[in-house]
Design an enzyme around this catalytic site. Structure first.
Site, PDB file in Angstrom:
ATOM      1  N   ILE A  33      58.902  39.674  11.914  1.00 42.54           N
ATOM      2  CA  ILE A  33      59.171  38.656  12.941  1.00 42.54           C
ATOM      3  C   ILE A  33      59.935  37.463  12.370  1.00 42.54           C
ATOM      4  CG2 ILE A  33      57.073  37.241  12.718  1.00 42.54           C
ATOM      5  CD1 ILE A  33      56.789  37.458  15.796  1.00 42.54           C
ATOM      6  N   HIS A 102      50.814  46.161   3.872  1.00 44.74           N
ATOM      7  CA  HIS A 102      52.165  46.424   4.374  1.00 44.74           C
ATOM      8  C   HIS A 102      53.140  46.368   3.221  1.00 44.74           C
ATOM      9  CE1 HIS A 102      50.970  42.217   4.844  1.00 44.74           C
ATOM     10  NE2 HIS A 102      52.204  41.889   4.478  1.00 44.74           N
TER      11      HIS A 102
HETATM   12  P1  5GP Z   1      52.645  38.926   3.789  1.00 43.82           P
HETATM   13  O1  5GP Z   1      52.899  37.438   3.604  1.00 43.82           O
HETATM   14  O2  5GP Z   1      51.219  39.170   4.238  1.00 43.82           O
HETATM   15  O3  5GP Z   1      53.044  39.751   2.614  1.00 43.82           O
HETATM   16  O4  5GP Z   1      53.609  39.360   4.945  1.00 43.82           O
HETATM   17  C1  5GP Z   1      53.279  39.273   6.298  1.00 43.82           C
HETATM   18  C2  5GP Z   1      54.571  39.419   7.056  1.00 43.82           C
HETATM   19  O5  5GP Z   1      54.262  39.704   8.400  1.00 43.82           O
HETATM   20  C3  5GP Z   1      55.432  38.147   7.049  1.00 43.82           C
HETATM   21  O6  5GP Z   1      56.710  38.439   6.506  1.00 43.82           O
HETATM   22  C4  5GP Z   1      55.478  37.750   8.516  1.00 43.82           C
HETATM   23  O7  5GP Z   1      56.728  37.217   8.897  1.00 43.82           O
HETATM   24  C5  5GP Z   1      55.168  39.046   9.225  1.00 43.82           C
HETATM   25  N1  5GP Z   1      54.489  38.890  10.498  1.00 43.82           N
HETATM   26  C6  5GP Z   1      53.422  38.074  10.758  1.00 43.82           C
HETATM   27  N2  5GP Z   1      53.036  38.203  12.030  1.00 43.82           N
HETATM   28  C7  5GP Z   1      53.882  39.109  12.601  1.00 43.82           C
HETATM   29  C8  5GP Z   1      53.977  39.650  13.925  1.00 43.82           C
HETATM   30  O8  5GP Z   1      53.211  39.334  14.844  1.00 43.82           O
HETATM   31  N3  5GP Z   1      54.963  40.556  14.135  1.00 43.82           N
HETATM   32  C9  5GP Z   1      55.833  40.942  13.145  1.00 43.82           C
HETATM   33  N4  5GP Z   1      56.770  41.829  13.477  1.00 43.82           N
HETATM   34  N5  5GP Z   1      55.764  40.456  11.901  1.00 43.82           N
HETATM   35  C10 5GP Z   1      54.797  39.549  11.628  1.00 43.82           C
END
Ligand code: 5GP
Ligand code: ZN
Length: 116
Positions: A33, A102
């Site tokens: 997102i 992820h």
């Molecule tokens: P992390 O910081 O946990 O490694 O990555 C989480 C990722 O999820 C971030 O890059 C963030 O932009 C993405 N993200 C968070 N909420 C959402 C959402 O509701 N939809 C999508 N498509 N991505 C999300």
């Protein structure tokens, strides 16, 4: 088992919208997102695993499959030849903000090392 409060489980269950680019029995992939690069996809398992610390030997094939899905998506996005980065963050110091594992697939610009 799905976690009812997890946003990525909600995306799997189609309770939350996402730009889904790939799905199979084990995984789902969709556009981030808030993309950190021109191409930024997330590959997630359909099983809810909070962090890579919770993964065990029963997840071995699943984790390998996620890497192969990521590779295939990089090819589909036409970033495979120039290069891209696969990242999985773990817990707060690792920069994890969503607690459903992820694999980030990031490409379309030069990457730097070490990451910030
Ligand atoms: P992390 O910081 O946990 O490694 O990555 C989480 C990722 O999820 C971030 O890059 C963030 O932009 C993405 N993200 C968070 N909420 C959402 C959402 O509701 N939809 C999508 N498509 N991505 C999300
Ligand atoms: Zn989840």
């Amino acid at each position: 088992m799905k976690s009812v409060s997890c946003i990525f489980c909600k995306i799997i269950n189609r309770e939350l919208d996402a730009q889904i680019v790939y799905e199979d029995e084990l995984t789902l992939a969709f556009r981030d997102i808030a993309p950190a690069a021109p191409h930024h996809l997330l590959v997630i398992p359909k099983a809810h695993i909070s962090t890579i610390n919770e993964a065990d030997n029963t997840h071995q094939a699943l984790l390998g499959h996620m890497l192969l899905v990521a590779k295939r998506l990089a090819q589909d996005e036409n970033i495979a030849e120039k290069g891209y980065r696969l990242v999985m963050n773990c817990n707060s110091q690792g920069g994890q903000t969503v607690f459903h594992i992820h694999l980030h697939v990031i490409g379309g610009r030069n990457m730097h090392w070490p990451p910030g």
